[in-house]
Design a protein around this motif. Structure first.
Motif, PDB file in Angstrom:
ATOM      1  N   VAL A  43       0.837  -1.209   0.000  1.00  0.00           N
ATOM      2  CA  VAL A  43       0.000   0.000   0.000  1.00  0.00           C
ATOM      3  C   VAL A  43       0.869   1.255   0.000  1.00  0.00           C
ATOM      4  CG1 VAL A  43      -1.677   1.335   1.324  1.00  0.00           C
ATOM      5  CG2 VAL A  43      -1.958  -1.138   1.087  1.00  0.00           C
ATOM      6  N   LEU A  44       1.883   1.283   0.862  1.00  0.00           N
ATOM      7  CA  LEU A  44       2.748   2.460   0.946  1.00  0.00           C
ATOM      8  C   LEU A  44       3.503   2.685  -0.360  1.00  0.00           C
ATOM      9  CD1 LEU A  44       4.251   2.085   4.543  1.00  0.00           C
ATOM     10  CD2 LEU A  44       2.317   3.482   3.816  1.00  0.00           C
ATOM     11  N   GLY A  45       3.963   1.602  -0.978  1.00  0.00           N
ATOM     12  CA  GLY A  45       4.703   1.736  -2.219  1.00  0.00           C
ATOM     13  C   GLY A  45       3.845   2.269  -3.355  1.00  0.00           C
ATOM     14  N   LEU A  46       2.657   1.695  -3.535  1.00  0.00           N
ATOM     15  CA  LEU A  46       1.783   2.122  -4.628  1.00  0.00           C
ATOM     16  C   LEU A  46       1.303   3.563  -4.430  1.00  0.00           C
ATOM     17  CD1 LEU A  46      -0.371  -1.083  -5.223  1.00  0.00           C
ATOM     18  CD2 LEU A  46       1.480  -0.193  -6.655  1.00  0.00           C
ATOM     19  N   THR A  47       0.859   3.897  -3.225  1.00  0.00           N
ATOM     20  CA  THR A  47       0.369   5.256  -2.988  1.00  0.00           C
ATOM     21  C   THR A  47       1.513   6.263  -3.055  1.00  0.00           C
ATOM     22  OG1 THR A  47       0.562   4.875  -0.587  1.00  0.00           O
ATOM     23  CG2 THR A  47      -1.601   4.520  -1.601  1.00  0.00           C
ATOM     24  N   GLY A  48       2.698   5.873  -2.595  1.00  0.00           N
ATOM     25  CA  GLY A  48       3.840   6.777  -2.700  1.00  0.00           C
ATOM     26  C   GLY A  48       4.186   7.095  -4.138  1.00  0.00           C
ATOM     27  N   SER A  49       4.120   6.078  -5.009  1.00  0.00           N
ATOM     28  CA  SER A  49       4.376   6.312  -6.435  1.00  0.00           C
ATOM     29  C   SER A  49       3.360   7.279  -7.021  1.00  0.00           C
ATOM     30  CB  SER A  49       4.323   4.985  -7.202  1.00  0.00           C
ATOM     31  OG  SER A  49       5.454   4.194  -6.924  1.00  0.00           O
ATOM     32  N   LEU A  50       2.092   7.081  -6.713  1.00  0.00           N
ATOM     33  CA  LEU A  50       1.049   7.928  -7.276  1.00  0.00           C
ATOM     34  C   LEU A  50       1.129   9.359  -6.743  1.00  0.00           C
ATOM     35  CD1 LEU A  50      -1.959   5.437  -7.233  1.00  0.00           C
ATOM     36  CD2 LEU A  50      -0.649   6.209  -9.211  1.00  0.00           C
ATOM     37  N   VAL A  88      11.151  10.346 -11.146  1.00  0.00           N
ATOM     38  CA  VAL A  88      11.117   9.022 -11.784  1.00  0.00           C
ATOM     39  C   VAL A  88      11.686   7.969 -10.852  1.00  0.00           C
ATOM     40  CG1 VAL A  88      12.049   7.648 -13.693  1.00  0.00           C
ATOM     41  CG2 VAL A  88      11.203   9.955 -14.121  1.00  0.00           C
ATOM     42  N   VAL A  89      12.799   8.285 -10.192  1.00  0.00           N
ATOM     43  CA  VAL A  89      13.395   7.337  -9.247  1.00  0.00           C
ATOM     44  C   VAL A  89      12.408   7.023  -8.126  1.00  0.00           C
ATOM     45  CG1 VAL A  89      15.214   7.040  -7.518  1.00  0.00           C
ATOM     46  CG2 VAL A  89      15.763   8.015  -9.753  1.00  0.00           C
ATOM     47  N   THR A  90      11.739   8.046  -7.611  1.00  0.00           N
ATOM     48  CA  THR A  90      10.768   7.848  -6.532  1.00  0.00           C
ATOM     49  C   THR A  90       9.592   7.011  -6.998  1.00  0.00           C
ATOM     50  OG1 THR A  90      11.382  10.023  -5.654  1.00  0.00           O
ATOM     51  CG2 THR A  90       9.358   9.023  -4.800  1.00  0.00           C
ATOM     52  N   PHE A  91       9.066   7.328  -8.179  1.00  0.00           N
ATOM     53  CA  PHE A  91       7.938   6.583  -8.727  1.00  0.00           C
ATOM     54  C   PHE A  91       8.296   5.108  -8.893  1.00  0.00           C
ATOM     55  CE2 PHE A  91       5.480   4.944 -12.323  1.00  0.00           C
ATOM     56  CZ  PHE A  91       4.189   5.267 -11.945  1.00  0.00           C
ATOM     57  N   LEU A  92       9.429   4.818  -9.497  1.00  0.00           N
ATOM     58  CA  LEU A  92       9.844   3.433  -9.719  1.00  0.00           C
ATOM     59  C   LEU A  92      10.161   2.721  -8.402  1.00  0.00           C
ATOM     60  CD1 LEU A  92      12.109   3.838 -12.881  1.00  0.00           C
ATOM     61  CD2 LEU A  92       9.755   3.003 -12.766  1.00  0.00           C
ATOM     62  N   SER A  93      10.713   3.458  -7.458  1.00  0.00           N
ATOM     63  CA  SER A  93      11.035   2.844  -6.169  1.00  0.00           C
ATOM     64  C   SER A  93       9.777   2.441  -5.411  1.00  0.00           C
ATOM     65  CB  SER A  93      11.872   3.809  -5.315  1.00  0.00           C
ATOM     66  OG  SER A  93      13.095   4.098  -5.946  1.00  0.00           O
ATOM     67  N   GLY A  94       8.720   3.263  -5.512  1.00  0.00           N
ATOM     68  CA  GLY A  94       7.454   2.892  -4.892  1.00  0.00           C
ATOM     69  C   GLY A  94       6.888   1.623  -5.504  1.00  0.00           C
ATOM     70  N   LEU A  95       6.949   1.536  -6.840  1.00  0.00           N
ATOM     71  CA  LEU A  95       6.495   0.309  -7.501  1.00  0.00           C
ATOM     72  C   LEU A  95       7.356  -0.874  -7.095  1.00  0.00           C
ATOM     73  CD1 LEU A  95       5.750   1.564 -11.136  1.00  0.00           C
ATOM     74  CD2 LEU A  95       4.152   1.284  -9.234  1.00  0.00           C
ATOM     75  N   ALA A  96       8.668  -0.640  -6.959  1.00  0.00           N
ATOM     76  CA  ALA A  96       9.570  -1.718  -6.547  1.00  0.00           C
ATOM     77  C   ALA A  96       9.235  -2.205  -5.143  1.00  0.00           C
ATOM     78  CB  ALA A  96      11.019  -1.240  -6.608  1.00  0.00           C
ATOM     79  N   LEU A  97       8.948  -1.269  -4.239  1.00  0.00           N
ATOM     80  CA  LEU A  97       8.583  -1.659  -2.877  1.00  0.00           C
ATOM     81  C   LEU A  97       7.308  -2.489  -2.883  1.00  0.00           C
ATOM     82  CD1 LEU A  97       9.001  -1.465   0.180  1.00  0.00           C
ATOM     83  CD2 LEU A  97       7.755   0.714   0.135  1.00  0.00           C
ATOM     84  N   ALA A  98       6.321  -2.064  -3.676  1.00  0.00           N
ATOM     85  CA  ALA A  98       5.082  -2.825  -3.779  1.00  0.00           C
ATOM     86  C   ALA A  98       5.348  -4.205  -4.398  1.00  0.00           C
ATOM     87  CB  ALA A  98       4.062  -2.065  -4.621  1.00  0.00           C
ATOM     88  N   GLY A  99       6.197  -4.247  -5.425  1.00  0.00           N
ATOM     89  CA  GLY A  99       6.513  -5.522  -6.057  1.00  0.00           C
ATOM     90  C   GLY A  99       7.237  -6.464  -5.130  1.00  0.00           C
ATOM     91  N   MET A 100       8.217  -5.957  -4.404  1.00  0.00           N
ATOM     92  CA  MET A 100       8.938  -6.807  -3.454  1.00  0.00           C
ATOM     93  C   MET A 100       7.996  -7.375  -2.402  1.00  0.00           C
ATOM     94  SD  MET A 100      12.639  -5.126  -2.675  1.00  0.00           S
ATOM     95  CE  MET A 100      12.050  -3.467  -2.409  1.00  0.00           C
ATOM     96  N   GLU A 118      -6.517  13.051  -4.629  1.00  0.00           N
ATOM     97  CA  GLU A 118      -5.204  13.308  -4.040  1.00  0.00           C
ATOM     98  C   GLU A 118      -5.251  13.290  -2.516  1.00  0.00           C
ATOM     99  OE1 GLU A 118      -6.751  17.460  -5.347  1.00  0.00           O
ATOM    100  OE2 GLU A 118      -6.994  15.338  -5.870  1.00  0.00           O
ATOM    101  N   ALA A 119      -6.395  13.733  -1.939  1.00  0.00           N
ATOM    102  CA  ALA A 119      -6.548  13.676  -0.485  1.00  0.00           C
ATOM    103  C   ALA A 119      -6.677  12.231  -0.010  1.00  0.00           C
ATOM    104  CB  ALA A 119      -7.760  14.490  -0.053  1.00  0.00           C
ATOM    105  N   PHE A 120      -7.406  11.421  -0.775  1.00  0.00           N
ATOM    106  CA  PHE A 120      -7.546  10.001  -0.433  1.00  0.00           C
ATOM    107  C   PHE A 120      -6.195   9.301  -0.462  1.00  0.00           C
ATOM    108  CE2 PHE A 120      -7.987   5.597  -1.832  1.00  0.00           C
ATOM    109  CZ  PHE A 120      -8.816   5.084  -0.853  1.00  0.00           C
ATOM    110  N   LEU A 121      -5.406   9.555  -1.514  1.00  0.00           N
ATOM    111  CA  LEU A 121      -4.091   8.918  -1.622  1.00  0.00           C
ATOM    112  C   LEU A 121      -3.183   9.319  -0.466  1.00  0.00           C
ATOM    113  CD1 LEU A 121      -3.172   9.067  -5.412  1.00  0.00           C
ATOM    114  CD2 LEU A 121      -3.517   7.024  -4.009  1.00  0.00           C
TER     115      LEU A 121
END
Length: 362
Positions: free
Chosen positions: A21-28, A319-331, A112-115
């Motif tokens: 959850v933290l990874g996906l919302t952080g990316s968005l 871009v690094v932050t966006f991809l890192s959030g996806l990476a955290l969610a993927g891991m 954006e408030a929900f995220l």
């Protein structure tokens, strides 16, 4: 090594869902300002944040909503709307550059408030924030233990960001490879996320490490009166000519000073940590504190949020932050699936094979 593997596996299983959850919302959330510009046409304007223009907008907002506004985050070149924080709990809004309220909402009812609420509070208030903070710190520990577990088998690294199949071995390979590629940024984002949640503890630790803080300056008491916003903002600008006006806090009651936050060119924080206190009776400066004059502990503390929320480094860091959030969610997803679901299915199949058939029962 066996104990470290055990800690890594079980800690990951416990916090994996939260980290997803933290990874996906952080990316968005990296795309938050882009979303506002897409959904609020006035936000696409480039506003020159002069004291006169911002002061006129503040005056218009006070006339339209007297006593209701707590803080105004001013528009600027990158976002052409003011963000409003109302005194009514959890109520926020946007206003045009000239001070007309465009949108108002309470709670996480805008996207954006929900995220933000989901990312920061897990939609559960202060308790959710604590859970998110603990999960973030656990994620940082998992990165370190994961590196220790991976190192003896470093030759198996294959740059595989997505599993080739749903087999447990493939899931673990993807979990491992994604973790190695994004180990540093994921560790930084988890550590800074935990530090934001546990702000007081972080500040105490930093003060213990860097105890030399500047002496506090005591300003004269403010008088009572109505703020002349153009004059007050002009006075703040004169105190720091090179700084950008970012926020203004409206006095909660008569006798409270006006607090204006500014951003110096060297600051990372999007709203700045340079503060000017204004006397509402005279709209003159009572106290001015530059963020650059703060002690080492305060300056490190002020850098944590912009590092975590991608307010440094421009689009590359976005871009690094966006991809890192996806990476955290993927891991988290790959690890949880391989650790919990896949072994359970194997055990079920093994039990089915051992269960006696109808002929054996009779």
């Amino acid at each position: 090594m066996g104990l470290i593997r055990l800690i890594h596996a079980w800690a990951g299983a416990v916090v994996a869902l939260v980290l997803v959850v933290l990874g996906l919302t952080g990316s968005l959330l990296v795309l938050k300002e882009d979303w506002i510009r897409l959904t609020v046409p006035q936000a696409r304007a480039e506003v020159v944040p002069t004291p006169q223009a911002l002061g006129a907008a503040a005056e218009a907002l006070e006339r339209a909503r007297p006593g209701e506004i707590r803080t105004i985050a001013f528009a600027g070149p990158h976002l052409g709307v003011h963000k409003l924080y109302f005194r009514k709990a959890e109520t926020e809004g946007y206003a045009s550059a000239d001070g007309q309220v465009l949108a108002e909402w309470t709670g996480p009812t805008r996207a954006e408030a929900f995220l933000f609420d989901l990312h920061h509070y897990l939609l559960a208030g202060e308790r959710g924030m604590i859970v998110a903070g603990v999960a973030a710190l656990a994620g940082a520990v998992m990165v370190l233990t994961g590196l220790v577990v991976w190192f003896p088998a470093w030759r198996s690294f294959a740059w595989r960001m997505w599993p080739r199949s749903s087999r447990r071995r493939e899931l673990l390979s993807a979990h491992r490879d994604v973790g190695i590629v994004f180990a540093v940024p994921v560790f930084v984002f988890c550590l800074t996320g935990g530090a934001i949640v546990f702000h007081d503890e972080t500040r105490a630790l930093l003060l213990a490490m860097f105890p030399h803080e500047p002496e506090e300056v005591f300003a004269p008491p403010p008088g009572r009166g109505d703020v002349d916003w153009p004059k007050a903002l002009a006075a703040a600008q004169a105190a720091f000519p090179n700084a950008q006006l970012r926020m203004a806090s409206v006095p909660a009651q008569p006798g409270d000073p006006v607090s204006i936050r500014m951003k110096l060119p060297a600051e990372w924080h999007p709203n700045g940590r340079t503060v000017v206190k204004i006397d509402p009776a005279t709209s003159t400066v009572l106290e001015a504190t530059s963020a650059q004059s703060l002690g080492t502990a305060a300056r490190i503390s002020n850098a944590i949020y912009p590092i975590h929320a991608a307010f440094v480094g421009g689009r590359v860091y976005d871009v690094v932050t966006f991809l890192s959030g996806l990476a955290l969610a993927g891991m988290g997803g790959f690890g949880l699936w391989s650790f919990v679901v896949k072994p359970r299915k194997k055990r079920v199949r093994a039990n089915d094979r051992l269960r006696p058939g109808p002929a054996e029962v009779h």
